[in-house]
Design a protein around this motif. Structure first.
Motif, PDB file in Angstrom:
ATOM      1  N   TYR B  35       0.836  -1.184   0.000  1.00 42.73           N
ATOM      2  CA  TYR B  35       0.000   0.000   0.000  1.00 42.73           C
ATOM      3  C   TYR B  35       0.875   1.240   0.000  1.00 42.73           C
ATOM      4  CZ  TYR B  35      -3.943  -2.989   1.431  1.00 42.73           C
ATOM      5  OH  TYR B  35      -4.926  -3.952   1.494  1.00 42.73           O
ATOM      6  N   GLN B  37       0.727   5.241   1.241  1.00 48.23           N
ATOM      7  CA  GLN B  37      -0.044   6.170   2.057  1.00 48.23           C
ATOM      8  C   GLN B  37       0.587   7.558   1.983  1.00 48.23           C
ATOM      9  OE1 GLN B  37      -0.275   5.396   6.321  1.00 48.23           O
ATOM     10  NE2 GLN B  37      -2.260   6.407   6.456  1.00 48.23           N
ATOM     11  N   PRO B  43      -4.295   4.508   3.377  1.00 46.58           N
ATOM     12  CA  PRO B  43      -3.469   3.700   2.461  1.00 46.58           C
ATOM     13  C   PRO B  43      -4.230   3.356   1.185  1.00 46.58           C
ATOM     14  CG  PRO B  43      -3.355   2.847   4.707  1.00 46.58           C
ATOM     15  CD  PRO B  43      -4.449   3.870   4.690  1.00 46.58           C
ATOM     16  N   LEU B  88       4.495   7.055   2.613  1.00 48.49           N
ATOM     17  CA  LEU B  88       4.809   5.917   3.469  1.00 48.49           C
ATOM     18  C   LEU B  88       4.343   4.665   2.731  1.00 48.49           C
ATOM     19  CD1 LEU B  88       5.771   4.977   6.350  1.00 48.49           C
ATOM     20  CD2 LEU B  88       3.356   5.096   7.026  1.00 48.49           C
ATOM     21  N   LEU B  90       3.562   0.794   2.857  1.00 48.71           N
ATOM     22  CA  LEU B  90       3.214  -0.212   3.850  1.00 48.71           C
ATOM     23  C   LEU B  90       3.074  -1.575   3.205  1.00 48.71           C
ATOM     24  CD1 LEU B  90       0.478   1.926   5.592  1.00 48.71           C
ATOM     25  CD2 LEU B  90       2.611   1.221   6.668  1.00 48.71           C
ATOM     26  N   PHE B 101       0.041  -5.403   9.343  1.00 46.68           N
ATOM     27  CA  PHE B 101       0.893  -4.445   8.659  1.00 46.68           C
ATOM     28  C   PHE B 101       2.258  -4.318   9.317  1.00 46.68           C
ATOM     29  CE2 PHE B 101      -1.547  -2.111   5.441  1.00 46.68           C
ATOM     30  CZ  PHE B 101      -2.794  -2.668   5.638  1.00 46.68           C
ATOM     31  N   GLY B 102       3.242  -3.998   8.487  1.00 44.00           N
ATOM     32  CA  GLY B 102       4.561  -3.663   8.970  1.00 44.00           C
ATOM     33  C   GLY B 102       4.644  -2.187   9.325  1.00 44.00           C
ATOM     34  N   PRO B 103       5.807  -1.727   9.806  1.00 43.75           N
ATOM     35  CA  PRO B 103       5.961  -0.342  10.233  1.00 43.75           C
ATOM     36  C   PRO B 103       6.082   0.652   9.089  1.00 43.75           C
ATOM     37  CG  PRO B 103       8.025  -1.509  10.479  1.00 43.75           C
ATOM     38  CD  PRO B 103       7.008  -2.539  10.072  1.00 43.75           C
ATOM     39  N   GLY B 104       6.325   0.149   7.883  1.00 46.60           N
ATOM     40  CA  GLY B 104       6.391   1.034   6.734  1.00 46.60           C
ATOM     41  C   GLY B 104       7.793   1.522   6.410  1.00 46.60           C
ATOM     42  N   ARG B 106       9.402   5.038   4.831  1.00 48.40           N
ATOM     43  CA  ARG B 106       9.121   6.433   4.444  1.00 48.40           C
ATOM     44  C   ARG B 106      10.042   6.793   3.283  1.00 48.40           C
ATOM     45  NH1 ARG B 106       5.182   9.782   4.853  1.00 48.40           N
ATOM     46  NH2 ARG B 106       4.952   9.285   7.071  1.00 48.40           N
TER      47      ARG B 106
END
Lengths: 111, 110
Positions: B35, B37, B43, B88, B90, B101-104, B106
């Motif tokens: 995703y 975001q 997202p 971000l 994801l 979900f993971g922490p993403g 950036r």
């Protein structure tokens, strides 16, 4: 095309209040619906998953309801705490593979 | 269980460059979704991988591509970066219904 709306967009309340966050979606043909919490700049934490055949799910102080035919889901937060401050996102699962997200409700709980 | 992990945490690129983001799913999960975001938005679904194949794709151009490995980990590749790709990113893994979900990552494009 599925569209998801969350109301209110932002909410600021004193600690201890019971809260209602609303989610509406335009296409009722969903597989399930998931509520998430997101802290600033972080990933999403799953809160509750409601299957399309269910009416509600509960976890601790959280309760989510689903009215698929009217395209609505509601997240209830009981006895809110400052640690509940975050953005809350709802996401109905479209078909079998993808979730469609709303823009979220930004919640701030004041001590 | 380490949950869903993503690397790197942050990334800065310039316009026109290419980037690869990585995701390791939660133990036992065989499906990975990506995703994007943007700031202040929810997202947006990019695509989903299952059994090393792209199973479904959202409304993203071909500059966005991916891969899933036999151990179910996944990569997201973005070519010819644009300023608008700053977001971000994801990764989410699932086995049946629930997505985790993971922490993403950036990504900033200058």
């Amino acid at each position: 095309k599925q569209e998801v709306t969350q109301i209110p967009a932002a909410l600021s309340v004193p600690e201890g209040e019971n809260l209602v966050l609303n989610c509406s979606f335009t296409d009722s043909a969903i597989y399930n619906l998931q509520w998430f919490r997101q802290d600033p700049g972080k990933g999403l934490t799953s809160l509750l998953l409601i299957q399309s055949s269910q009416r509600e799910q509960t976890s601790g102080r959280l309760n989510a309801s689903l009215d698929k035919s009217s395209g609505r889901s509601t997240l209830y937060i009981a006895a809110s705490q400052p640690g509940d401050s975050a953005t809350y996102l709802c996401a109905p699962r479209q078909g079998t593979y993808k979730y469609i997200f709303g823009t979220g409700t930004r919640l701030k709980v004041l001590a | 269980d380490a949950g869903v992990t993503q690397s790197p945490t942050h990334l800065i690129k310039t316009r026109g460059q290419q980037v690869t983001l990585r995701c390791s799913p939660k133990s036992g999960h065989d499906t990975v979704s990506w995703y994007q975001q943007a700031l202040g938005q929810g997202p947006q679904f990019i695509f989903q991988y299952y059994e090393e194949e792209e199973r479904q794709r959202g409304n993203f151009p071909d500059r966005f591509s991916g891969h899933q490995f036999p151990n179910y980990s996944s990569e997201l590749n973005v070519n010819a970066l644009l300023l608008g790709d700053s977001a971000l990113y994801l990764c989410a893994s699932s086995l049946a219904s629930e997505q985790f979900f993971g922490p993403g990552t950036r990504l900033t494009v200058l």
